[in-house]
Scaffold this motif. Structure first.
Motif, PDB file in Angstrom:
ATOM      1  N   GLU A 235       1.380 -34.131-129.543  1.00 33.01           N
ATOM      2  CA  GLU A 235       1.608 -34.808-130.813  1.00 33.01           C
ATOM      3  C   GLU A 235       2.886 -34.311-131.461  1.00 33.01           C
ATOM      4  N   VAL A 236       3.629 -35.217-132.078  1.00 32.83           N
ATOM      5  CA  VAL A 236       4.843 -34.871-132.805  1.00 32.83           C
ATOM      6  C   VAL A 236       4.429 -34.142-134.071  1.00 32.83           C
ATOM      7  N   VAL A 237       4.992 -32.959-134.301  1.00 34.55           N
ATOM      8  CA  VAL A 237       4.607 -32.130-135.438  1.00 34.55           C
ATOM      9  C   VAL A 237       5.740 -32.042-136.461  1.00 34.55           C
ATOM     10  N   VAL A 238       5.355 -31.665-137.679  1.00 37.61           N
ATOM     11  CA  VAL A 238       6.319 -31.420-138.742  1.00 37.61           C
ATOM     12  C   VAL A 238       6.971 -30.071-138.459  1.00 37.61           C
TER      13      VAL A 238
ATOM     14  N   HIS B 268      15.620 -32.935-132.066  1.00 31.07           N
ATOM     15  CA  HIS B 268      15.248 -34.334-132.271  1.00 31.07           C
ATOM     16  C   HIS B 268      13.761 -34.495-132.576  1.00 31.07           C
ATOM     17  N   GLU B 269      12.930 -33.761-131.841  1.00 32.41           N
ATOM     18  CA  GLU B 269      11.484 -33.924-131.992  1.00 32.41           C
ATOM     19  C   GLU B 269      10.796 -32.709-131.406  1.00 32.41           C
ATOM     20  N   VAL B 270       9.706 -32.271-132.056  1.00 33.93           N
ATOM     21  CA  VAL B 270       8.892 -31.158-131.575  1.00 33.93           C
ATOM     22  C   VAL B 270       7.482 -31.687-131.357  1.00 33.93           C
ATOM     23  N   ARG B 271       6.924 -31.404-130.178  1.00 37.16           N
ATOM     24  CA  ARG B 271       5.573 -31.848-129.828  1.00 37.16           C
ATOM     25  C   ARG B 271       4.715 -30.639-129.450  1.00 37.16           C
ATOM     26  N   VAL B 272       3.460 -30.662-129.875  1.00 43.73           N
ATOM     27  CA  VAL B 272       2.519 -29.592-129.553  1.00 43.73           C
ATOM     28  C   VAL B 272       1.262 -30.219-128.989  1.00 43.73           C
ATOM     29  N   ASN B 273       0.729 -29.589-127.950  1.00 40.09           N
ATOM     30  CA  ASN B 273      -0.511 -30.044-127.325  1.00 40.09           C
ATOM     31  C   ASN B 273      -1.417 -28.827-127.180  1.00 40.09           C
ATOM     32  N   PRO B 274      -2.561 -28.790-127.841  1.00 39.25           N
ATOM     33  CA  PRO B 274      -3.205 -29.844-128.629  1.00 39.25           C
ATOM     34  C   PRO B 274      -2.733 -29.806-130.084  1.00 39.25           C
ATOM     35  N   CYS B 275      -2.792 -30.953-130.744  1.00 33.47           N
ATOM     36  CA  CYS B 275      -2.488 -31.012-132.175  1.00 33.47           C
ATOM     37  C   CYS B 275      -2.938 -32.354-132.739  1.00 33.47           C
TER      38      CYS B 275
ATOM     39  N   GLY C 200      -7.421 -17.765-127.318  1.00 35.19           N
ATOM     40  CA  GLY C 200      -7.782 -17.641-125.914  1.00 35.19           C
ATOM     41  C   GLY C 200      -7.378 -18.849-125.080  1.00 35.19           C
ATOM     42  N   ARG C 201      -6.745 -19.832-125.682  1.00 38.92           N
ATOM     43  CA  ARG C 201      -6.295 -21.048-124.981  1.00 38.92           C
ATOM     44  C   ARG C 201      -4.780 -21.103-124.936  1.00 38.92           C
ATOM     45  N   ASN C 202      -4.253 -22.080-124.233  1.00 36.92           N
ATOM     46  CA  ASN C 202      -2.812 -22.321-124.177  1.00 36.92           C
ATOM     47  C   ASN C 202      -2.436 -23.464-125.098  1.00 36.92           C
ATOM     48  N   ALA C 203      -1.201 -23.420-125.571  1.00 39.71           N
ATOM     49  CA  ALA C 203      -0.642 -24.525-126.356  1.00 39.71           C
ATOM     50  C   ALA C 203       0.655 -24.941-125.683  1.00 39.71           C
ATOM     51  N   GLY C 204       0.807 -26.231-125.460  1.00 44.01           N
ATOM     52  CA  GLY C 204       2.041 -26.744-124.873  1.00 44.01           C
ATOM     53  C   GLY C 204       3.038 -27.051-125.978  1.00 44.01           C
TER      54      GLY C 204
ATOM     55  N   TYR D  82       7.184 -25.505-122.681  1.00 45.55           N
ATOM     56  CA  TYR D  82       6.650 -24.157-122.435  1.00 45.55           C
ATOM     57  C   TYR D  82       5.155 -24.134-122.724  1.00 45.55           C
ATOM     58  N   GLN D  83       4.401 -23.439-121.885  1.00 42.96           N
ATOM     59  CA  GLN D  83       2.975 -23.224-122.117  1.00 42.96           C
ATOM     60  C   GLN D  83       2.796 -21.852-122.759  1.00 42.96           C
ATOM     61  N   LEU D  84       2.412 -21.846-124.021  1.00 40.23           N
ATOM     62  CA  LEU D  84       2.258 -20.615-124.788  1.00 40.23           C
ATOM     63  C   LEU D  84       0.809 -20.160-124.724  1.00 40.23           C
ATOM     64  N   SER D  85       0.595 -18.946-124.252  1.00 44.17           N
ATOM     65  CA  SER D  85      -0.751 -18.381-124.158  1.00 44.17           C
ATOM     66  C   SER D  85      -1.117 -17.740-125.490  1.00 44.17           C
ATOM     67  N   ILE D  86      -2.218 -18.179-126.077  1.00 44.91           N
ATOM     68  CA  ILE D  86      -2.679 -17.656-127.361  1.00 44.91           C
ATOM     69  C   ILE D  86      -3.800 -16.649-127.096  1.00 44.91           C
ATOM     70  N   SER D  87      -3.520 -15.393-127.354  1.00 43.52           N
ATOM     71  CA  SER D  87      -4.472 -14.329-127.065  1.00 43.52           C
ATOM     72  C   SER D  87      -5.730 -14.439-127.932  1.00 43.52           C
ATOM     73  N   GLN D  88      -6.842 -14.058-127.364  1.00 38.22           N
ATOM     74  CA  GLN D  88      -8.122 -14.010-128.074  1.00 38.22           C
ATOM     75  C   GLN D  88      -8.066 -12.976-129.196  1.00 38.22           C
ATOM     76  N   SER D  89      -7.169 -11.987-129.066  1.00 34.87           N
ATOM     77  CA  SER D  89      -7.089 -10.907-130.053  1.00 34.87           C
ATOM     78  C   SER D  89      -6.293 -11.281-131.308  1.00 34.87           C
TER      79      SER D  89
END
Length: 164
Positions: free
Chosen positions: A26-29, A48-55, A69-73, A127-134
């Motif tokens: 999804e295109v984010v602000v 030009h545009e920033v997209r994040v998955n999930p969002c 604990g999940r990834n964000a694209g 990029y796939q960003l890993s979001i730590s559970q901590s």
């Protein structure tokens, strides 16, 4: 003729997967970084545009809710105003007291975009960003930087909200 039909099916399936993947992001602000060069100088790039998955929250202009604990694209389209053989990148949790670098991130941006970069040529970074559970569950301002050896950079900020 049979091979051609099976090739068509594979091609259609690949296009369907690509279309689904694109629609999930999804295109984010976002906003330019506050430490960007002054208006009288040329900025390092155009975002030009920033997209994040999930969002799913992007349509309402809210921070992206991401489960710990999940990834964000993270994907963005940009046009650099500089050329470079190599690029580095980093995400930061930004706050009034200073920026905290995101630990564990691969700093070689050439793994996420085309290198060498060419001034004035639109490119895509992914990029796939890993979001730590901590990480604590809360809302964060995330600063994303992409730069070359001469410290010419692209920089923007967007929000995410981590939850348990």
């Amino acid at each position: 003729m049979k091979n051609f039909r099976s090739f068509d099916r594979v091609l259609i399936a690949l296009f369907a997967v690509a279309a689904i993947s694109t629609t999930l992001a999804e295109v984010v602000v976002w906003q330019p970084c506050s430490d960007e060069v002054s208006v009288s100088e040329q900025p390092g790039c155009t975002i030009h545009e920033v997209r994040v998955n999930p969002c799913r929250e992007a349509a309402q202009g809210k921070p992206c809710r991401i489960k710990r604990g999940r990834n964000a694209g993270i994907t963005f389209d940009y046009t650099p105003n500089f050329s470079s053989d190599t690029l580095q990148n980093r995400a930061y949790w930004t706050r009034p007291g200073g920026d905290l670098p995101f630990i564990g991130m691969n700093l070689n941006a050439c793994n996420a975009t085309v290198c060498p970069s060419v001034s004035g040529q639109k490119q895509t970074y992914s990029y796939q960003l890993s979001i730590s559970q901590s990480f604590p569950a809360r809302t964060y301002d995330v600063k994303w930087k992409l730069w070359n050896q001469e410290q010419q950079e692209c920089c923007f900020v967007f929000q995410i909200k981590l939850y348990k």
